[in-house]
Design a protein around this motif. Structure first.
Motif, mmCIF file in Angstrom:
data_model
loop_
_atom_site.group_PDB
_atom_site.id
_atom_site.type_symbol
_atom_site.label_atom_id
_atom_site.label_comp_id
_atom_site.label_asym_id
_atom_site.label_seq_id
_atom_site.Cartn_x
_atom_site.Cartn_y
_atom_site.Cartn_z
ATOM 1 N N PHE A 28 32.988 57.798 47.335
ATOM 2 C CA PHE A 28 32.530 59.192 47.263
ATOM 3 C C PHE A 28 33.773 60.062 47.348
ATOM 4 C CE2 PHE A 28 30.743 63.201 48.647
ATOM 5 C CZ PHE A 28 29.669 63.300 47.785
ATOM 6 N N ASP A 29 34.011 60.820 46.288
ATOM 7 C CA ASP A 29 35.299 61.493 46.133
ATOM 8 C C ASP A 29 35.056 62.922 45.645
ATOM 9 O OD1 ASP A 29 37.781 62.388 45.319
ATOM 10 O OD2 ASP A 29 38.391 60.455 44.476
ATOM 11 N N LYS A 32 35.459 65.632 35.785
ATOM 12 C CA LYS A 32 34.131 65.985 35.265
ATOM 13 C C LYS A 32 34.274 66.880 34.026
ATOM 14 C CE LYS A 32 31.623 68.933 37.801
ATOM 15 N NZ LYS A 32 30.834 69.365 38.965
ATOM 16 N N GLY A 53 29.445 68.719 44.089
ATOM 17 C CA GLY A 53 28.214 68.517 43.299
ATOM 18 C C GLY A 53 27.403 67.295 43.716
ATOM 19 N N SER A 55 20.224 59.221 42.641
ATOM 20 C CA SER A 55 21.275 59.506 41.659
ATOM 21 C C SER A 55 21.033 58.598 40.481
ATOM 22 C CB SER A 55 22.660 59.200 42.244
ATOM 23 O OG SER A 55 23.003 60.152 43.206
ATOM 24 N N GLU A 80 20.772 61.834 34.319
ATOM 25 C CA GLU A 80 20.716 63.263 34.618
ATOM 26 C C GLU A 80 21.598 64.084 33.695
ATOM 27 O OE1 GLU A 80 21.651 63.291 38.693
ATOM 28 O OE2 GLU A 80 19.656 62.623 39.274
ATOM 29 N N PRO A 116 36.044 56.412 41.014
ATOM 30 C CA PRO A 116 37.410 56.955 41.146
ATOM 31 C C PRO A 116 38.490 55.903 40.924
ATOM 32 C CG PRO A 116 36.085 57.445 43.113
ATOM 33 C CD PRO A 116 35.296 56.480 42.278
ATOM 34 N N ASP A 124 21.870 62.613 49.896
ATOM 35 C CA ASP A 124 22.493 63.033 48.639
ATOM 36 C C ASP A 124 23.898 62.423 48.495
ATOM 37 O OD1 ASP A 124 23.167 64.292 46.302
ATOM 38 O OD2 ASP A 124 23.122 66.327 47.088
ATOM 39 N N SER A 160 23.535 58.678 47.918
ATOM 40 C CA SER A 160 22.998 58.180 46.645
ATOM 41 C C SER A 160 24.123 58.125 45.612
ATOM 42 C CB SER A 160 21.805 59.007 46.155
ATOM 43 O OG SER A 160 22.193 60.312 45.821
ATOM 44 N N THR A 161 25.020 59.104 45.640
ATOM 45 C CA THR A 161 26.162 59.101 44.714
ATOM 46 C C THR A 161 27.142 57.981 45.095
ATOM 47 O OG1 THR A 161 25.885 61.492 44.629
ATOM 48 C CG2 THR A 161 27.895 60.606 43.650
#
Ligand code: AMP
Ligand code: MG
Length: 349
Positions: A108-109, A116, A178, A248, A252, A268, A291, A294-295
């Motif tokens: 998670f980064d 993006k 995000g 996630s 989406e 990453p 949240d 999930s990512t």
């Protein structure tokens, strides 16, 4: 834009509440569909409550967005060693984001904003596969890039200090919350509803849902959407207790090029979309955590993810594509909380 799970959720809420009165309000914010359902007797100021939720969502997303150079988040930029005063809300979200970053050794980064954009995954962009050299130059400073999770390379991009201060550990990085901000906003709306005397509710922002209080007509039931069909379910969570659930998915925000799907959740280590799952659903005590996880668990995949989820008191299910077909990997803790629909458990994790 996300497909409208709010409509699905609202339909579920309406069909499952029996004689209970439910009022559902749906609106659009943060490039996604949002909804709130209030359970219990209708009250004269229900519409005013919905208006407050909308304006609070707009206020919080305005602080936390990486799409505006004027946001409180975008103010957290500078050179390595800079100490900055940061907004309370940014500090609160970042605290959980950094915890998720540490727990997953950098899966998670929150530093992938420029990546993006490079992939064309920001709102209003049309994506295409970028040149490898462009990915290289963006991630050159990222300690996890081209390293494994076990390399010990991970360093947090920011260190939070008491008194709402933060020290930057890297220069020139635009942060991206995000993967966690919607969950935080759902939690804030949940607390706002409690304070407004509406404890029995479902709040949903895209893939993040929080259930508060009780429903007299039976347990809460929240559907997990089929990652390849927005109008059908791959699972159903049932609970008499309040909970948060986030999904996630690679559906989406994505584009297809040469028969491959490229989406908005990046690994990453590679600077490319992660192919460890089609979707991951997480249950936790708060939406900010479900949240972020999930990512993170999407990127970590079903082999490494369970340990990280357990370490933070959460549980998860991964929906994956295997040569033998689509199947699910369900953590043991999750088995009594959810039922799969039209999917079997994978033979191998
Ligand atoms: P979610 O839908 O909660 O999984 O969040 C996806 C969003 O998180 C993306 O649109 C990016 O803004 C951001 N993001 C993408 N990859 C990562 C990652 N590895 N860690 C943290 N945030 C990410
Ligand atoms: Mg997330």
């Amino acid at each position: 834009m996300r497909l409208p799970p709010a409509a699905l959720l609202a339909a579920l809420a309406l069909t499952q509440c029996g004689r209970e009165t439910v009022r559902t309000h749906v609106w659009f914010s943060m490039s996604t569909s949002m909804s709130v359902s209030l359970f219990g007797a209708a009250q004269a100021d229900d519409e005013a409550v919905f208006a407050k939720l909308e304006s609070e969502t707009a206020r919080l997303s305005g602080l936390l967005t990486d799409f505006s150079a004027a946001s409180a988040l975008s103010a957290v930029q500078g050179s390595v060693g800079d100490t900055l005063q940061i907004a309370t809300e940014v500090a609160e979200v970042m605290n959980v984001a950094l915890e998720a970053g540490r727990a997953g050794n950098g899966a998670f980064d929150i530093t992938l904003h420029d990546l993006k954009w490079l992939w064309g995954m920001a709102t209003g962009q049309t994506g295409s596969v970028p040149a490898s050299a462009a990915i290289d130059s963006l991630l050159a400073d990222n300690p996890v890039y081209r390293s494994g999770w076990d390399s010990g390379a991970y360093r947090p991009p920011v260190t939070l200090l008491p008194g709402g201060k933060a020290v930057l550990n890297r220069s020139g990085v635009q942060l991206d919350l995000g993967g966690v901000a919607k969950g935080y906003i759902v939690d804030r709306l949940h607390r706002l509803l409690d304070s407004l005397g509406r404890p029995d509710h479902i709040i949903q922002a895209g893939g993040d849902t929080r259930v508060g209080g009780r429903k007299t007509s039976g347990p809460w039931r929240i559907g997990i959407r089929n990652p390849r069909a927005a109008d059908s379910l791959s699972g159903m969570i049932t609970s008499t207790e309040p909970f948060s659930v986030s999904t996630s998915g690679d559906y989406e925000r994505f584009f297809e090029q040469d028969g491959m799907r490229y989406h908005h959740i990046f690994d990453p280590r590679t600077g490319r979309p992660s192919h460890n799952a089609l979707a991951v659903t997480v249950i936790a005590d708060s939406s900010v955590l479900s949240d972020a996880l999930s990512t993170a668990l999407f990127v970590l995949g079903p082999r490494r993810g369970p340990e990280v989820a357990r370490g933070l008191g959460a549980m998860a299910v991964w929906i994956v594509q295997r040569p033998e077909g689509r199947c699910a990997i369900v953590m043991d803790e999750m088995r009594s909380r959810m039922e799969l629909k039209g999917l079997s458990v994978c033979a191998e994790p």
